[in-house]
Design a protein around this motif. Structure first.
Motif, PDB file in Angstrom:
ATOM      1  N   GLN A 144      42.866  50.660  30.917  1.00 27.12           N
ATOM      2  CA  GLN A 144      43.864  51.014  31.923  1.00 27.12           C
ATOM      3  C   GLN A 144      45.096  50.154  31.704  1.00 27.12           C
ATOM      4  O   GLN A 144      45.013  48.927  31.653  1.00 27.12           O
ATOM      5  N   GLN A 145      46.229  50.814  31.575  1.00 30.74           N
ATOM      6  CA  GLN A 145      47.478  50.121  31.303  1.00 30.74           C
ATOM      7  C   GLN A 145      47.791  49.130  32.423  1.00 30.74           C
ATOM      8  O   GLN A 145      47.714  49.459  33.598  1.00 30.74           O
ATOM      9  N   GLY A 146      48.077  47.888  32.032  1.00 28.25           N
ATOM     10  CA  GLY A 146      48.444  46.860  32.984  1.00 28.25           C
ATOM     11  C   GLY A 146      47.279  46.200  33.702  1.00 28.25           C
ATOM     12  O   GLY A 146      47.489  45.365  34.574  1.00 28.25           O
ATOM     13  N   GLN A 147      46.052  46.560  33.364  1.00 28.80           N
ATOM     14  CA  GLN A 147      44.875  45.994  34.019  1.00 28.80           C
ATOM     15  C   GLN A 147      43.983  45.310  32.988  1.00 28.80           C
ATOM     16  O   GLN A 147      43.750  45.850  31.918  1.00 28.80           O
ATOM     17  N   LEU A 148      43.491  44.148  33.328  1.00 27.99           N
ATOM     18  CA  LEU A 148      42.514  43.473  32.489  1.00 27.99           C
ATOM     19  C   LEU A 148      41.174  43.520  33.210  1.00 27.99           C
ATOM     20  O   LEU A 148      41.098  43.293  34.406  1.00 27.99           O
ATOM     21  N   ILE A 149      40.146  43.854  32.466  1.00 24.21           N
ATOM     22  CA  ILE A 149      38.805  43.867  33.043  1.00 24.21           C
ATOM     23  C   ILE A 149      38.043  42.666  32.492  1.00 24.21           C
ATOM     24  O   ILE A 149      38.304  42.197  31.388  1.00 24.21           O
ATOM     25  N   ALA A 150      37.107  42.197  33.250  1.00 21.88           N
ATOM     26  CA  ALA A 150      36.257  41.096  32.821  1.00 21.88           C
ATOM     27  C   ALA A 150      34.925  41.683  32.361  1.00 21.88           C
ATOM     28  O   ALA A 150      34.131  42.109  33.196  1.00 21.88           O
ATOM     29  N   PRO A 151      34.682  41.776  31.049  1.00 26.09           N
ATOM     30  CA  PRO A 151      33.387  42.281  30.596  1.00 26.09           C
ATOM     31  C   PRO A 151      32.260  41.445  31.193  1.00 26.09           C
ATOM     32  O   PRO A 151      32.407  40.242  31.386  1.00 26.09           O
ATOM     33  N   ALA A 152      31.166  42.095  31.493  1.00 28.21           N
ATOM     34  CA  ALA A 152      30.038  41.403  32.109  1.00 28.21           C
ATOM     35  C   ALA A 152      28.730  41.696  31.387  1.00 28.21           C
ATOM     36  O   ALA A 152      27.728  42.009  32.011  1.00 28.21           O
ATOM     37  N   PRO A 153      28.722  41.598  30.050  1.00 30.25           N
ATOM     38  CA  PRO A 153      27.468  41.901  29.347  1.00 30.25           C
ATOM     39  C   PRO A 153      26.450  40.783  29.531  1.00 30.25           C
ATOM     40  O   PRO A 153      26.791  39.627  29.769  1.00 30.25           O
ATOM     41  N   THR A 154      25.199  41.167  29.424  1.00 27.91           N
ATOM     42  CA  THR A 154      24.101  40.208  29.322  1.00 27.91           C
ATOM     43  C   THR A 154      23.337  40.567  28.051  1.00 27.91           C
ATOM     44  O   THR A 154      23.532  41.654  27.502  1.00 27.91           O
ATOM     45  N   PRO A 155      22.455  39.707  27.581  1.00 27.18           N
ATOM     46  CA  PRO A 155      21.686  40.043  26.371  1.00 27.18           C
ATOM     47  C   PRO A 155      20.762  41.245  26.552  1.00 27.18           C
ATOM     48  O   PRO A 155      20.224  41.755  25.584  1.00 27.18           O
ATOM     49  N   GLU A 156      20.583  41.704  27.781  1.00 30.22           N
ATOM     50  CA  GLU A 156      19.712  42.854  28.026  1.00 30.22           C
ATOM     51  C   GLU A 156      20.482  44.139  28.316  1.00 30.22           C
ATOM     52  O   GLU A 156      19.883  45.163  28.606  1.00 30.22           O
TER      53      GLU A 156
END
Length: 129
Positions: free
Chosen positions: A58-70
């Motif tokens: 999304q233009q102008g938006q930063l997301i915080a990835p939230a991966p886990t090893p699972e």
């Protein structure tokens, strides 16, 4: 008629994900869009498969990835030669396997981490369910 599954996930940078999933994993780019209500995106999969992956930014938006090893996407490749080709393609594009959090996946497969930290397993086994 078989239902279709779309797995959609946001990212901050489509380019590295496109290289990982299209070039490394060998998925086909099924479609893309730019500036659709402020979103850019790409859909990847196999043309005859009842699923595809969609990655958006999304233009102008930063997301915080939230991966886990699972957080896993698992591709079952029962034919050993096809599995080897998939593993070799990942290696040829610079992607090395990582140790899986759950040792089950390392017995018959390789786990890879995408540029956002989410994991994909190439499993050399049939889908039995």
């Amino acid at each position: 008629m078989v239902p279709k599954l779309r797995v959609a996930r946001p990212t901050n940078d489509l380019g590295p994900l496109l290289r990982f999933y299209r070039d490394g994993l060998g998925l086909t780019e099924l479609g893309s869009f730019a500036n659709h209500d402020g979103f850019d995106g790409v859909m990847l999969g196999h043309p005859q498969a009842p699923y595809h992956l969609e990655f958006t930014t999304q233009q102008g938006q930063l997301i915080a990835p939230a991966p886990t090893p699972e957080h896993l996407l698992v591709f079952y490749l029962p034919d050993h030669s096809q599995w080897l080709l998939a593993v070799e393609r990942m290696q040829a594009h610079g992607y090395a396997p990582v140790v899986s959090h759950n040792p089950y996946w390392d017995r018959l497969g390789h786990t890879y981490e995408d540029p956002d930290g989410y994991r994909v397993v190439l499993q050399n086994a049939p889908w039995e369910y």
